[in-house]
Design an enzyme around this catalytic site. Structure first.
Site, PDB file in Angstrom:
ATOM      1  N   GLY A   1       0.800  -1.224   0.000  1.00 35.85           N
ATOM      2  CA  GLY A   1       0.000   0.000   0.000  1.00 35.85           C
ATOM      3  C   GLY A   1       0.832   1.273   0.000  1.00 35.85           C
ATOM      4  O   GLY A   1       0.459   2.270  -0.633  1.00 35.85           O
ATOM      5  N   ASN A   2       1.994   1.249   0.679  1.00 33.82           N
ATOM      6  CA  ASN A   2       2.781   2.483   0.776  1.00 33.82           C
ATOM      7  C   ASN A   2       3.441   2.868  -0.548  1.00 33.82           C
ATOM      8  O   ASN A   2       3.906   3.983  -0.722  1.00 33.82           O
ATOM      9  CB  ASN A   2       3.834   2.373   1.896  1.00 33.82           C
TER      10      ASN A   2
ATOM     11  N   LYS B   1       2.540 -12.326   3.952  1.00 35.52           N
ATOM     12  CA  LYS B   1       3.831 -12.093   3.278  1.00 35.52           C
ATOM     13  C   LYS B   1       4.793 -13.232   3.570  1.00 35.52           C
ATOM     14  O   LYS B   1       5.452 -13.762   2.670  1.00 35.52           O
ATOM     15  CB  LYS B   1       4.450 -10.760   3.729  1.00 35.52           C
TER      16      LYS B   1
ATOM     17  N   LYS C   1     -12.805 -10.677   4.489  1.00 32.01           N
ATOM     18  CA  LYS C   1     -12.200  -9.391   4.117  1.00 32.01           C
ATOM     19  C   LYS C   1     -13.268  -8.300   3.947  1.00 32.01           C
ATOM     20  O   LYS C   1     -14.071  -8.364   3.017  1.00 32.01           O
ATOM     21  CB  LYS C   1     -11.422  -9.580   2.809  1.00 32.01           C
TER      22      LYS C   1
ATOM     23  N   LYS D   1      -2.683 -10.151  -2.498  1.00 32.39           N
ATOM     24  CA  LYS D   1      -1.664  -9.833  -3.513  1.00 32.39           C
ATOM     25  C   LYS D   1      -0.324 -10.513  -3.246  1.00 32.39           C
ATOM     26  O   LYS D   1       0.429 -10.799  -4.182  1.00 32.39           O
ATOM     27  CB  LYS D   1      -1.489  -8.320  -3.673  1.00 32.39           C
TER      28      LYS D   1
HETATM   29  P1  ADP Z   1       1.207  -3.914   2.575  1.00 26.44           P
HETATM   30  O1  ADP Z   1       0.294  -2.800   2.158  1.00 26.44           O
HETATM   31  O2  ADP Z   1       2.608  -3.706   2.139  1.00 26.44           O
HETATM   32  O3  ADP Z   1       0.659  -5.267   2.256  1.00 26.44           O
HETATM   33  P2  ADP Z   1       0.572  -4.393   5.388  1.00 26.44           P
HETATM   34  O4  ADP Z   1       0.163  -3.246   6.254  1.00 26.44           O
HETATM   35  O5  ADP Z   1      -0.476  -5.361   4.951  1.00 26.44           O
HETATM   36  O6  ADP Z   1       1.345  -3.767   4.169  1.00 26.44           O
HETATM   37  O7  ADP Z   1       1.729  -5.237   6.117  1.00 26.44           O
HETATM   38  C1  ADP Z   1       2.922  -4.623   6.599  1.00 26.44           C
HETATM   39  C2  ADP Z   1       2.794  -4.326   8.083  1.00 26.44           C
HETATM   40  O8  ADP Z   1       2.832  -5.532   8.838  1.00 26.44           O
HETATM   41  C3  ADP Z   1       3.912  -3.537   8.686  1.00 26.44           C
HETATM   42  O9  ADP Z   1       3.794  -2.163   8.419  1.00 26.44           O
HETATM   43  C4  ADP Z   1       3.797  -3.873  10.184  1.00 26.44           C
HETATM   44  O10 ADP Z   1       3.055  -2.871  10.856  1.00 26.44           O
HETATM   45  C5  ADP Z   1       2.979  -5.153  10.207  1.00 26.44           C
HETATM   46  N1  ADP Z   1       3.565  -6.291  10.945  1.00 26.44           N
HETATM   47  C6  ADP Z   1       2.821  -7.199  11.616  1.00 26.44           C
HETATM   48  N2  ADP Z   1       3.589  -8.135  12.178  1.00 26.44           N
HETATM   49  C7  ADP Z   1       4.876  -7.833  11.858  1.00 26.44           C
HETATM   50  C8  ADP Z   1       6.142  -8.438  12.160  1.00 26.44           C
HETATM   51  N3  ADP Z   1       6.239  -9.545  12.888  1.00 26.44           N
HETATM   52  N4  ADP Z   1       7.262  -7.856  11.662  1.00 26.44           N
HETATM   53  C9  ADP Z   1       7.181  -6.734  10.928  1.00 26.44           C
HETATM   54  N5  ADP Z   1       6.010  -6.108  10.615  1.00 26.44           N
HETATM   55  C10 ADP Z   1       4.863  -6.646  11.073  1.00 26.44           C
HETATM   56 MG    MG Z   2      -1.230  -6.102   3.035  1.00 27.70          MG
END
Ligand code: ADP
Ligand code: MG
Length: 310
Positions: free
Chosen positions: A11-12, A272, A127, A210
């Site tokens: 998202g970023n 992820k 979702k 995704k």
């Molecule tokens: P994207 O839009 O890139 O899919 P998400 O917000 O879905 O991003 O996922 C990334 C986020 O996951 C990070 O910004 C962080 O806040 C969160 N997160 C949750 N658990 C962890 C972890 N164990 N280590 C690092 N980040 C984590």
């Molecule tokens: Mg995400």
């Protein structure tokens, strides 16, 4: 030697609205062209959470206020989001490539992801997407068969299924482009979810994750590296706690143990890590990397990020 890399943008990399997106894609394009400049063959994948939500709200509102406008299926909203995000990304990439002296062709491939109609996610949609409704409206919609949930005190929303991706229909086109040194933007928003029926593909009311779709695409086109670019530089255990520990390299076995211990949040880091594990387990010396958008270049050269290896 150049690598074959699928880059999954979070998202970023895109921002929350069109104005933010048009700024964010410049930074994103610069990070991607850094990889092209190092001789890598890249395919770009991206999320669409805010964008598909916005489109769904707009289409739902239009169908409420204008009798001739039919409600737009979610799969069509995913297709629309792929097109306009892809358009912004491909233009930002084109500009960045030209400014650095590259003539690399870039194109967005409207991409369909096959899901199973028997996926348990369809029985258990999780979702939340689109408009907020009052309790009364939600009850009326539930009576018509919609799945409705209360979302974090903000109102009632439809929830949709997030089934697992099984196949990517346009994978051969994406592979051909990658091998020709062209940049394909593919599986936007996880791909348009479709169910195969004979020789037809039927849009499904779902949103595919995704990260899982990007990992499947990477496997199918024979990529050797999957890079998931997100809002954190590394994956942590004990994330956000005093004993937080940032990870440089983990094996599938380590990752499995950390998942069982509950270190990764289900809606964000867990998909992820699971996508990364799925990709590296498909054989060879495949590597997955999770890092910050601005650190992609350093990440590939092994200086930062979390690497997931077999
Ligand atoms: P994207 O839009 O890139 O899919 P998400 O917000 O879905 O991003 O996922 C990334 C986020 O996951 C990070 O910004 C962080 O806040 C969160 N997160 C949750 N658990 C962890 C972890 N164990 N280590 C690092 N980040 C984590
Ligand atoms: Mg995400």
């Amino acid at each position: 030697m150049g690598k074959k890399i699928v880059i999954a943008l979070g998202g970023n990399a895109l921002g929350n609205n069109l104005k933010e997106q048009m700024e964010a894609v410049k930074v994103t394009a610069s990070a991607i062209v850094d990889m092209v400049a190092e001789g890598h063959q890249v395919v770009v994948a991206h999320g669409n959470g805010p964008q598909v939500g916005m489109l769904k709200i707009a289409m739902d509102e239009a169908s409420k206020s204008e009798a001739k406008t039919e409600a737009m299926p979610l799969s069509v909203c995913v297709a629309m989001s792929q097109a306009y995000i892809g358009n912004d990304l491909q233009n930002a990439l084109r500009t960045e490539l030209l400014n650095r002296g590259f003539n690399t062709p870039v194109a967005t491939i409207v991409t369909q992801t096959v899901v199973s109609k028997d996926d348990p996610a369809f029985q258990n949609p999780t979702k939340p997407i689109g408009s907020f409704y009052s309790k009364q409206e939600a009850e009326q919609m539930a009576a018509k068969g919609e799945n409705m949930v209360e979302d974090s005190g903000r109102g009632w929303r439809k929830v949709v299924a997030s089934p697992k991706p099984i196949d990517i229909i346009e994978k051969e086109v994406v592979k051909t482009m990658m091998e020709a040194g062209q940049i394909a933007i593919s599986v936007g928003g996880g791909g348009i979810p479709v169910i195969a029926e004979g020789s037809s593909l039927i849009g499904a009311p779902a949103v595919v994750d995704k990260d899982f779709a990007s990992a499947l695409l990477a496997k199918e086109i024979g990529a050797d590296t999957l890079i998931i670019l997100t809002a954190v530089e590394k994956v942590a255990i004990n994330f956000g706690k005093p004993n937080e520990e940032w990870l440089d390299e983990i094996t599938i076995a380590d990752a499995q143990k950390y998942i069982e211990e509950g270190h990764f949040a289900p809606g964000s880091m867990l998909p992820k890590v699971m996508a990364a594990m799925g990709f590296v387990s498909t054989g060879g010396d495949k590597v997955a990397l999770i890092t910050l958008l601005g650190k992609a270049k350093e990440g590939i050269s092994g200086k930062t990020g979390t690497r997931i290896v077999k």
